[in-house]
Design an enzyme around this catalytic site. Structure first.
Site, PDB file in Angstrom:
ATOM      1  N   GLY A  35       0.696  -0.979  -0.204  1.00  0.00           N
ATOM      2  CA  GLY A  35       0.088  -0.092   0.352  1.00  0.00           C
ATOM      3  C   GLY A  35       0.727   1.026  -0.249  1.00  0.00           C
TER       4      GLY A  35
ATOM      5  N   ASN B  58       3.373   2.103   2.920  1.00  0.00           N
ATOM      6  CA  ASN B  58       4.653   2.147   2.548  1.00  0.00           C
ATOM      7  C   ASN B  58       5.266   3.632   3.224  1.00  0.00           C
ATOM      8  OD1 ASN B  58       4.728  -0.173   2.068  1.00  0.00           O
ATOM      9  ND2 ASN B  58       4.934   0.834  -0.519  1.00  0.00           N
TER      10      ASN B  58
ATOM     11  N   ASP C 138       8.144  -3.985  -0.095  1.00  0.00           N
ATOM     12  CA  ASP C 138       7.910  -2.372  -0.284  1.00  0.00           C
ATOM     13  C   ASP C 138       8.582  -2.270   0.987  1.00  0.00           C
ATOM     14  OD1 ASP C 138       6.735  -4.333  -2.305  1.00  0.00           O
ATOM     15  OD2 ASP C 138       4.324  -2.491  -1.345  1.00  0.00           O
TER      16      ASP C 138
ATOM     17  N   ARG D 211      -2.107   5.159 -11.290  1.00  0.00           N
ATOM     18  CA  ARG D 211      -2.434   3.472 -10.750  1.00  0.00           C
ATOM     19  C   ARG D 211      -3.890   3.276 -12.218  1.00  0.00           C
ATOM     20  NH1 ARG D 211       1.392   2.558  -8.453  1.00  0.00           N
ATOM     21  NH2 ARG D 211       1.398   1.707  -6.313  1.00  0.00           N
TER      22      ARG D 211
ATOM     23  N   GLY E 274       8.018  -0.144  -4.397  1.00  0.00           N
ATOM     24  CA  GLY E 274       8.311   0.319  -3.095  1.00  0.00           C
ATOM     25  C   GLY E 274       9.584   1.851  -3.265  1.00  0.00           C
TER      26      GLY E 274
ATOM     27  N   ASP F 136       7.986   5.125  -2.447  1.00  0.00           N
ATOM     28  CA  ASP F 136       7.286   6.058  -1.262  1.00  0.00           C
ATOM     29  C   ASP F 136       8.179   5.374  -0.529  1.00  0.00           C
ATOM     30  OD1 ASP F 136       4.690   4.829  -2.428  1.00  0.00           O
ATOM     31  OD2 ASP F 136       5.310   2.964  -2.256  1.00  0.00           O
TER      32      ASP F 136
ATOM     33  N   LEU G 177      14.175  10.548 -11.124  1.00  0.00           N
ATOM     34  CA  LEU G 177      14.319  10.276 -12.150  1.00  0.00           C
ATOM     35  C   LEU G 177      14.894   8.666 -12.762  1.00  0.00           C
ATOM     36  CD1 LEU G 177      16.013  13.673 -13.192  1.00  0.00           C
ATOM     37  CD2 LEU G 177      13.817  12.951 -14.535  1.00  0.00           C
TER      38      LEU G 177
END
Length: 317
Positions: free
Chosen positions: A39, A43, A302, A174, A263, A266, A233
């Site tokens: 999630g 995360n 993650d 997403r 992940g 995040d 990047l």
């Protein structure tokens, strides 16, 4: 008079059970899986909490074994879960993730449609609790899971803007969760216009703005009100455009072997947000984000690569 705050950061979003294949190859050929959490918002919440920030997370879970595992894990990370509703009438979302050996993005299969979190709406936003945080971190995932979660996401940002709090927003696209690319583009850019710090990836920036260069992507969001835009990047680091630090680039950190790219963004967000909330400069914040993102791609799940405060200090970041 400034309202007192109890948390450093508040987040709203869906946690899912993550089942990671034990071997490379098609998911259907995997015979065993490693259980993890997943999630975007969770995360980041875990990343921030490990660095010593006070974090509150609001969501909905089922009362099934997956939901029990997820909330126990989040509490063990020191995260306030007082606004996580465990609903016996709903089920917890989960996902499968494959393994790859070439450094590419692994295959991911979601099972989240109709999940408990997708039933979240504006009524789930406790304004007093939300305002008790000095910062809101939002992503493009939570508003994508349902029409009601989109309205809840908009409300969280409006509440925090009205309270004079800072807001960070990771575009975190997403496409499969949105009815169309045009709808996704509209709402992601609308949400970004409510944020102080916007964190798009360069490929996301192309889809959202039509621009191919990080300077142009950053300018797009700066012209819409963002005080800071950091364009990720990948292995090349990041480009930033800020009203206090001007523009610049931070080089990426070398990685011996890419195990799992999921992940990394995040982790990058946790690094940037934590540093800015600590009063670090923009270049220092982006450098911390790049370092944590590089750690994240070298582990299977993650969150395994998210550092503790001691590890961060040892690295001089």
């Amino acid at each position: 008079m400034t309202e007192p705050t109890a948390f450093d950061v508040a987040l709203f979003g869906e946690a899912m059970l993550l089942l990671v294949a034990d071997r490379p190859g098609p998911l259907e050929n995997a015979e065993a899986f490693h259980k993890r959490t997943a999630g975007a918002e969770t995360n980041v919440a875990i990343g921030l909490s490990r660095l010593g920030l006070k974090v509150g997370w609001a969501s909905r879970l089922g009362t099934d074994s997956m939901g029990r595992y997820l909330i126990a894990t989040m509490k063990a990370e020191g995260i306030d879960c007082s606004h996580v509703i465990c609903d016996p009438a709903q089920r917890t979302g989960f996902q499968f993730k494959g393994r790859v050996t070439d450094g590419s993005d692994p295959p991911v299969e979601y099972h989240r449609k109709g999940s408990a979190a997708s039933h979240m709406g504006p009524a789930d936003v406790d304004e007093a609790w939300l305002r008790s945080a000095r910062h809101l971190h939002a992503t493009g995932v939570f508003p994508a899971i349902s029409d009601t979660s989109l309205q809840a996401a908009l409300k969280t940002m409006d509440v925090m803007r009205s309270a004079g709090r800072t807001i960070s927003f990771d575009t975190n696209l997403r496409p499969t969760l949105w009815p169309s690319t045009d709808t996704m583009r509209h709402w992601i850019n609308e949400l970004a216009s409510r944020a102080d710090w916007v964190l798009p990836g360069i490929e996301e920036g192309l889809l959202l703005t039509g621009h191919t260069q990080p300077e142009d992507v950053a300018r797009f969001y700066r012209e819409r009100g963002a005080k800071l835009v950091v364009v990720k990047l990948g292995s090349e680091g990041a480009y930033y455009d800020s009203d206090v630090a001007g523009t610049g680039r931070i080089e990426g950190f070398p990685v011996k072997e890419v195990i799992d790219t999921v992940g990394a963004g995040d982790g990058f967000a946790a690094g940037v947000v934590s540093a800015l909330l600590e009063g670090k400069s923009v270049p220092e914040a982006v450098r911390r984000g790049a370092w944590i993102g590089a750690r994240a791609v070298q582990v299977l799940g993650d969150t395994e690569g998210l550092p503790t405060r001691a590890e961060l200090e040892e690295a001089g970041l």
